[in-house]
Design an enzyme around this catalytic site. Structure first.
Site, short mmCIF file in Angstrom:
data_model
loop_
_atom_site.label_atom_id
_atom_site.label_comp_id
_atom_site.label_asym_id
_atom_site.label_seq_id
_atom_site.Cartn_x
_atom_site.Cartn_y
_atom_site.Cartn_z
N SER A 1 27.29 -125.27 20.40
CA SER A 1 27.23 -125.58 21.92
C SER A 1 27.75 -124.56 22.68
O SER A 1 27.46 -124.23 24.08
CB SER A 1 27.81 -126.80 22.16
N HIS B 1 34.50 -127.44 26.34
CA HIS B 1 33.86 -126.16 26.39
C HIS B 1 34.63 -125.31 27.62
O HIS B 1 34.82 -125.97 28.84
CB HIS B 1 32.41 -126.40 26.88
N ASP C 1 34.38 -128.78 30.39
CA ASP C 1 34.59 -130.29 30.27
C ASP C 1 35.87 -130.29 29.15
O ASP C 1 36.43 -129.27 28.87
CB ASP C 1 33.00 -130.69 29.60
#
Ligand SMILES: *[C@@H]1O[C@H](CO)[C@@H](O)[C@H](O)[C@H]1NC(C)=O
Ligand SMILES: *[C@@H]1O[C@H](CO)[C@@H](O)[C@H](O)[C@H]1NC(C)=O
Ligand SMILES: *[C@@H]1O[C@H](CO)[C@@H](O)[C@H](O)[C@H]1NC(C)=O
Ligand SMILES: *[C@@H]1O[C@H](CO)[C@@H](O)[C@H](O)[C@H]1NC(C)=O
Ligand SMILES: *[C@@H]1O[C@H](CO)[C@@H](O)[C@H](O)[C@H]1NC(C)=O
Length: 361
Positions: free
Chosen positions: A39, A327, A324
């Site tokens: 991600s 991340h 978040d």
């Protein structure tokens, strides 16, 4: 005298046009850039998957030119910024949607939830493991070979490109440190687990080499035990981070420099390099104005650690390290990409930074 002025004027105009040309379509430092990862690098490959690891909704992309795209941050990812530093004018397209001639500049295969191990990230549903990312690269190589119609040329072309690989975070987050869903922590000590991961990673990176990659950048893992999500799950026990996690991850990172040495010694023309993300992120970012280090900028769900859709995030995003609960914000990505490209300390990159790697013949 009047006629003597004209050639000079012409030279000036030509120089000016020439310089504009460089500014407008200056060539990147390498012909193409291929991206493998999770991600931290995903730029849309998970959008069409049935998966919890998705981010193609607001407030993701609030600072990105195209809005929410499936990037797991507010703006550009570290790979986006490395692409810019290498001189690419467009972002490298995701494999999921890359078409036609665009693939000649490179492809991004990264997928949220993906890992070195095939089972990693099963808890999020759809995700693309490193094995599958390499399979996708095989498809790209066939397509490039068909476009260029000269096998010798394609082989030389692929050997000049930059390949960045950042895998392993999910093998800890969405595997080893999720004992209720995965048996790995019962089967392996942290040291054994690092060894089996590196064993598999080494095979996968050889596959990449066999597809023609020569200039390969391996990103070490960050301080996963300092993410708000892991702090919330495991508690701090009086320290700033979950040391148990950081210590286990460090055992993996410690094996990457020897792996790079092994490749560079034993594979012909191999130019692998290691980026020390732990070292890069260990410093105090407050000098860069980043003062909120353990609270996410957006409101997150406790199940995924991702932003709750459509809620407004913090407004002072350049003061937050975390976007978040997992991340980093774009400002952290800029710092990491800048030092990976142009090392500011000898321990940032081994043996060379990306700028040097790009220039090697
Ligand atoms: C194929 O590419 C090689 C390497 O660039 C070049 O030397 C050769 O002339 C090319 N062959 C053809 C038929 O274009
Ligand atoms: C918490 O810290 C104490 C003292 O340092 C240590 O003995 C214990 O193992 C730690 N617990 C966890 C869960 O890390
Ligand atoms: C990474 O950087 C840190 C801090 O600069 C350093 O202590 C460490 O030895 C470096 N290497 C690795 C493999 O993490
Ligand atoms: C985040 O959630 C809290 C509590 O649910 C709420 O009060 C706050 O307004 C939310 N923040 C934003 C920016 O929407
Ligand atoms: C590399 O970084 C140094 C500072 O660490 C800076 O002085 C130099 O201009 C940078 N070079 C490039 C090409 O970005």
């Amino acid at each position: 005298m009047a006629s003597g002025g004209k050639p000079w004027f012409l030279v000036f105009v030509l120089l000016f046009v020439f310089e504009l040309q460089i500014l407008v379509d200056g060539e990147p430092q390498v012909p193409c850039y291929f991206i493998y990862g999770d991600s931290l690098a995903d730029n849309g490959n998970n959008n069409a998957l049935l998966s919890l690891a998705k981010s193609n909704f607001p407030p993701y992309g609030i600072d990105f030119v195209d809005g929410p795209t499936g990037r797991f941050t507010n703006g550009r990812t570290t790979s986006d910024i490395i692409g810019e530093l290498l001189g690419f004018t467009d972002f490298i397209p995701p494999f999921a949607t890359a078409r036609g001639q665009d693939i000649l500049r490179g492809v991004n295969y990264a997928s949220g939830g993906g890992g070195i191990r095939a089972e990693t990230g099963r808890n999020v549903g759809g995700r693309i493991s490193f094995d599958l990312q390499l399979l996708h690269h095989g498809i790209t190589v066939s397509r490039i070979t068909a476009l260029q119609r000269n096998l010798t040329f394609t082989r030389e072309y692929l050997s000049k490109c930059i390949y960045t690989v950042g895998m392993g975070s999910n093998d800890y987050i969405n595997n080893y440190f999720m004992p209720q869903s995965y048996p790995t922590s019962a089967r392996f000590t942290p040291d054994q687990y690092a060894a089996v991961l590196i064993q598999q990673y080494s095979q996968q990176l050889r596959t990449l080499y066999n597809y023609g990659a020569r200039k390969v950048v391996i990103f070490g893992l960050g301080l996963i035990g300092c993410t708000p999500a892991e702090l919330a799950t495991f508690g701090t026990n009086g320290t700033a981070c979950v040391d148990m996690i950081n210590n286990a991850v460090q055992l993996f990172n410690n094996r990457l420099e020897p792996l790079v040495d092994d490749f560079n010694r034993n594979l012909g023309d191999a130019r692998f390099t290691y980026i020390n993300i732990t070292g890069i992120s260990a410093g105090d970012p407050s000098s860069a104005g980043i003062t909120v280090l353990n609270t996410p900028c957006c409101n997150v769900t406790t199940t995924t650690g991702l932003c709750i859709p459509n809620q407004a995030p913090c407004s002072n995003r350049n003061t937050y390290a975390f976007w978040d609960a997992f991340h980093s914000t774009e400002i952290i990505n800029v710092l990491a990409a800048t030092r990976a490209y142009n090392a500011s300390s000898p321990s940032d990159a081994y043996p060379v930074d990306i700028r040097t790697l790009a220039q090697l013949q």
